[in-house]
Write a protein that holds these residues in place. Structure first.
Motif, PDB file in Angstrom:
ATOM      1  N   UNK A  40       0.832  -1.305  -0.086  1.00 13.72           N
ATOM      2  CA  UNK A  40       0.226   0.049   0.149  1.00 13.72           C
ATOM      3  C   UNK A  40       0.830   1.318   0.038  1.00 13.72           C
ATOM      4  N   UNK A  41       0.385   2.343  -0.624  1.00 15.80           N
ATOM      5  CA  UNK A  41       1.237   3.589  -0.541  1.00 15.80           C
ATOM      6  C   UNK A  41       2.354   3.717  -1.289  1.00 15.80           C
ATOM      7  N   UNK A  42       2.494   2.833  -2.309  1.00 18.94           N
ATOM      8  CA  UNK A  42       3.860   2.762  -2.875  1.00 18.94           C
ATOM      9  C   UNK A  42       4.492   3.905  -3.388  1.00 18.94           C
ATOM     10  N   UNK A  43       3.453   4.863  -3.991  1.00 19.76           N
ATOM     11  CA  UNK A  43       3.821   6.154  -4.410  1.00 19.76           C
ATOM     12  C   UNK A  43       4.599   6.784  -3.643  1.00 19.76           C
ATOM     13  N   UNK A  44       4.602   6.970  -2.497  1.00 13.65           N
ATOM     14  CA  UNK A  44       5.325   7.729  -1.435  1.00 13.65           C
ATOM     15  C   UNK A  44       6.913   7.199  -1.712  1.00 13.65           C
ATOM     16  N   UNK A  45       7.100   6.040  -1.869  1.00 11.48           N
ATOM     17  CA  UNK A  45       8.623   5.559  -2.233  1.00 11.48           C
ATOM     18  C   UNK A  45       9.008   6.217  -3.376  1.00 11.48           C
ATOM     19  N   UNK A  60      28.145   8.391 -11.495  1.00 10.32           N
ATOM     20  CA  UNK A  60      28.320   7.257 -12.526  1.00 10.32           C
ATOM     21  C   UNK A  60      27.032   6.326 -12.400  1.00 10.32           C
ATOM     22  N   UNK A  61      26.059   6.385 -11.362  1.00 15.99           N
ATOM     23  CA  UNK A  61      24.995   5.885 -11.418  1.00 15.99           C
ATOM     24  C   UNK A  61      23.737   6.655 -12.346  1.00 15.99           C
ATOM     25  N   UNK A  62      23.283   5.835 -13.118  1.00 14.24           N
ATOM     26  CA  UNK A  62      22.112   6.419 -14.049  1.00 14.24           C
ATOM     27  C   UNK A  62      21.027   6.696 -13.203  1.00 14.24           C
ATOM     28  N   UNK A  63      20.158   7.432 -13.600  1.00 12.04           N
ATOM     29  CA  UNK A  63      18.902   7.735 -12.691  1.00 12.04           C
ATOM     30  C   UNK A  63      18.021   6.682 -12.605  1.00 12.04           C
ATOM     31  N   UNK A  64      18.031   5.813 -13.350  1.00 14.41           N
ATOM     32  CA  UNK A  64      17.088   4.638 -13.309  1.00 14.41           C
ATOM     33  C   UNK A  64      17.904   3.680 -12.192  1.00 14.41           C
ATOM     34  N   UNK A  65      19.021   3.511 -12.004  1.00 17.65           N
ATOM     35  CA  UNK A  65      19.949   2.829 -11.159  1.00 17.65           C
ATOM     36  C   UNK A  65      19.534   3.384  -9.772  1.00 17.65           C
ATOM     37  N   UNK A  66      19.747   4.852  -9.799  1.00 17.12           N
ATOM     38  CA  UNK A  66      19.463   5.441  -8.689  1.00 17.12           C
ATOM     39  C   UNK A  66      18.139   5.547  -8.115  1.00 17.12           C
ATOM     40  N   UNK A  67      17.241   5.366  -8.845  1.00 15.34           N
ATOM     41  CA  UNK A  67      15.832   5.460  -8.663  1.00 15.34           C
ATOM     42  C   UNK A  67      15.753   3.622  -7.836  1.00 15.34           C
ATOM     43  N   UNK A  68      16.110   2.671  -8.671  1.00 16.77           N
ATOM     44  CA  UNK A  68      15.903   1.612  -8.271  1.00 16.77           C
ATOM     45  C   UNK A  68      16.418   1.220  -6.778  1.00 16.77           C
ATOM     46  N   UNK A  69      17.791   1.941  -6.500  1.00 19.91           N
ATOM     47  CA  UNK A  69      18.634   1.812  -5.155  1.00 19.91           C
ATOM     48  C   UNK A  69      17.369   2.526  -4.320  1.00 19.91           C
ATOM     49  N   UNK A  70      17.009   3.736  -4.563  1.00 22.02           N
ATOM     50  CA  UNK A  70      16.140   4.383  -3.302  1.00 22.02           C
ATOM     51  C   UNK A  70      15.002   3.616  -3.188  1.00 22.02           C
ATOM     52  N   UNK A  71      14.226   2.981  -4.327  1.00 22.09           N
ATOM     53  CA  UNK A  71      12.967   2.263  -4.115  1.00 22.09           C
ATOM     54  C   UNK A  71      13.174   0.860  -3.341  1.00 22.09           C
ATOM     55  N   UNK A  72      14.294   0.325  -3.582  1.00 22.30           N
ATOM     56  CA  UNK A  72      14.625  -0.743  -2.848  1.00 22.30           C
ATOM     57  C   UNK A  72      14.871  -0.828  -1.388  1.00 22.30           C
ATOM     58  N   UNK A  73      15.085   0.418  -1.044  1.00 23.48           N
ATOM     59  CA  UNK A  73      15.242   0.768   0.475  1.00 23.48           C
ATOM     60  C   UNK A  73      13.754   0.859   1.247  1.00 23.48           C
ATOM     61  N   UNK A  74      12.750   1.385   0.185  1.00 25.68           N
ATOM     62  CA  UNK A  74      11.468   1.492   0.657  1.00 25.68           C
ATOM     63  C   UNK A  74      10.542   0.474   0.590  1.00 25.68           C
ATOM     64  N   UNK A  75      10.686  -0.196  -0.626  1.00 23.55           N
ATOM     65  CA  UNK A  75       9.519  -1.263  -0.630  1.00 23.55           C
ATOM     66  C   UNK A  75      10.132  -2.721  -0.501  1.00 23.55           C
ATOM     67  N   UNK A  76       9.379  -3.411   0.128  1.00 20.60           N
ATOM     68  CA  UNK A  76       9.697  -4.887   0.415  1.00 20.60           C
ATOM     69  C   UNK A  76       9.739  -6.039  -0.613  1.00 20.60           C
ATOM     70  N   UNK A  77      10.511  -5.487  -1.584  1.00 22.59           N
ATOM     71  CA  UNK A  77      10.731  -6.485  -2.802  1.00 22.59           C
ATOM     72  C   UNK A  77      12.300  -6.693  -2.985  1.00 22.59           C
TER      73      UNK A  77
END
Length: 387
Positions: A40-45, A60-77
């Motif tokens: 629930x509320x995944x858009x906050x992440x 040296x981290x692309x935006x996609x990689x940086x966003x995946x890094x950040x999302x992986x810290x917030x979402x239980x996947x």
């Protein structure tokens, strides 16, 4: 003179009601993660991940990689599951958002006018979405037939900065292969397009919300319109974003290098990718950085130009990414030096054996130009440059 035009997408080429779009995007995102993963509320992440793009992070981290890094810290996947979830979202629920958008009537006409003048035309949209999603939006704008004609398209997988960072535009012009004052940005937002573009020396035109592209089309059809744009006055605030954007552009290109390509020479008298990187690293440490330190330490010093390196410089290492990291570290030393300067220090005079009377600012700018010269050379070696 203008050689490239960088086109914003949303509300420049594609009508897109920002607030409605953002709300609908969050709704689809939350629904996708709730239905498939019971989150629930995944858009906050997601909001947090986007916010972090313009914070301090590894260039040296692309935006996609940086966003995946950040999302992986917030979402239980697990990371692989999260990556698959994002790909599924952009192939499915994301496509429903097309109904909120509509093509700008003059978009095709503008693109054709620019391409017919043999200009480099790039899509300079905020790189928050992956390539497939950006290409969908270009299709929604009625421009799918021009995908292969664009010199460059910014997206989260090939960019390391996002709007409104001036470094985003520095990275983009380096990838397109022009100097900042040779590019014209067309966009609707002062904050995201006009101000950051002008901050590093690009020309910018804010499109009219009532007559979105009509005035632009009239302008670019005038005789000799490209010659009417002259170099913008050099400001010391332009330099550091260019340095950072150039480093990011190099990382973007190196991500496309195959193992067998590092030492290949397109011609016996042309450098390989490894030689280009070695030259950039060695020039940064032994020439550019030392030259700037000399101007700061001495009154009106004489700066001798180094001898041309020639076509047969020896490679300095077998690992291209090691050389890139060394160059990046050396550039960070230069950035630290420049970030501590008072405004008057940028005007310290010097005499150069080729350029004659000059000053610290011009020599610092030359370093940025030197970067872009070899970024374009590397791009040409890879065969990734537009004609």
């Amino acid at each position: 003179m203008i050689k490239a035009v960088l086109l914003d997408l949303d509300n420049t080429l594609l009508h897109n009601p920002d607030r409605l779009w953002a709300a609908a995007f969050r709704e689809q995102w939350d629904r996708c993660f709730a239905e498939r993963y019971a989150i629930d509320g995944a858009s906050a992440a997601l909001r947090g991940a986007i916010h972090r793009l313009n914070g301090e992070r590894a260039a040296y981290r692309t935006n996609a990689a940086a966003m995946l890094d950040a999302l992986s810290l917030e979402l239980p996947l697990a990371r692989d599951d999260l990556s698959a979830a994002l790909a599924g979202f952009y192939k499915g629920a994301y496509l429903c958002l097309r109904a909120l958008t509509s093509p700008v009537a003059e978009a095709v006409e503008l693109v054709e006018s620019l391409l017919n003048q043999n200009l480099l035309v790039a899509i300079a949209t905020n790189p928050l979405y992956p390539a497939a999603a950006i290409e969908e939006r270009i299709a929604w704008a009625g421009l799918a037939d021009y995908l292969s004609d664009f010199a460059f398209i910014t997206h989260s997988e090939n960019m390391h900065f996002a709007k409104p960072s001036p470094a985003y535009f520095a990275e983009t012009v380096a990838r397109v292969g022009v100097e900042p004052d040779e590019a014209l940005v067309l966009g609707d937002s002062v904050v995201n397009d006009i101000a950051p573009a002008e901050a590093i020396g690009l020309h910018a035109w804010r499109v009219d919300s009532d007559n979105v592209l009509g005035g632009v089309i009239d302008h670019v059809r005038q005789l000799n319109w490209r010659e009417a744009y002259h170099s913008r006055q050099l400001q010391y605030s332009m330099i550091l974003p260019q340095y950072s954007g150039n480093i990011a552009a190099l990382y973007g290109l190196l991500a496309e290098v195959k193992p067998h390509q590092w030492h290949q020479q397109p011609d016996p008298n042309e450098w390989s990718i490894m030689q280009i990187l070695c030259h950039l690293w060695q020039s940064e440490t032994s020439v550019h950085f030392q030259r700037l330190k000399t101007i700061l330490a001495q009154d009106d010093p004489f700066i001798a130009a180094p001898a041309p390196p020639g076509p047969h410089i020896p490679p300095c290492h077998d690992d291209g990414y090691h050389v890139m990291r060394c160059f990046h570290d050396a550039r960070e030393d230069t950035i630290q030096l420049l970030s501590r300067l008072a405004p008057h220090q940028w005007q310290r005079p010097a005499r150069h054996s080729i350029f004659g009377l000059t000053n610290f600012l011009e020599m610092a700018h030359f370093t940025a130009q030197h970067d872009r010269l070899h970024i374009t050379q590397l791009c040409q070696t890879l065969g990734k440059c537009a004609d």
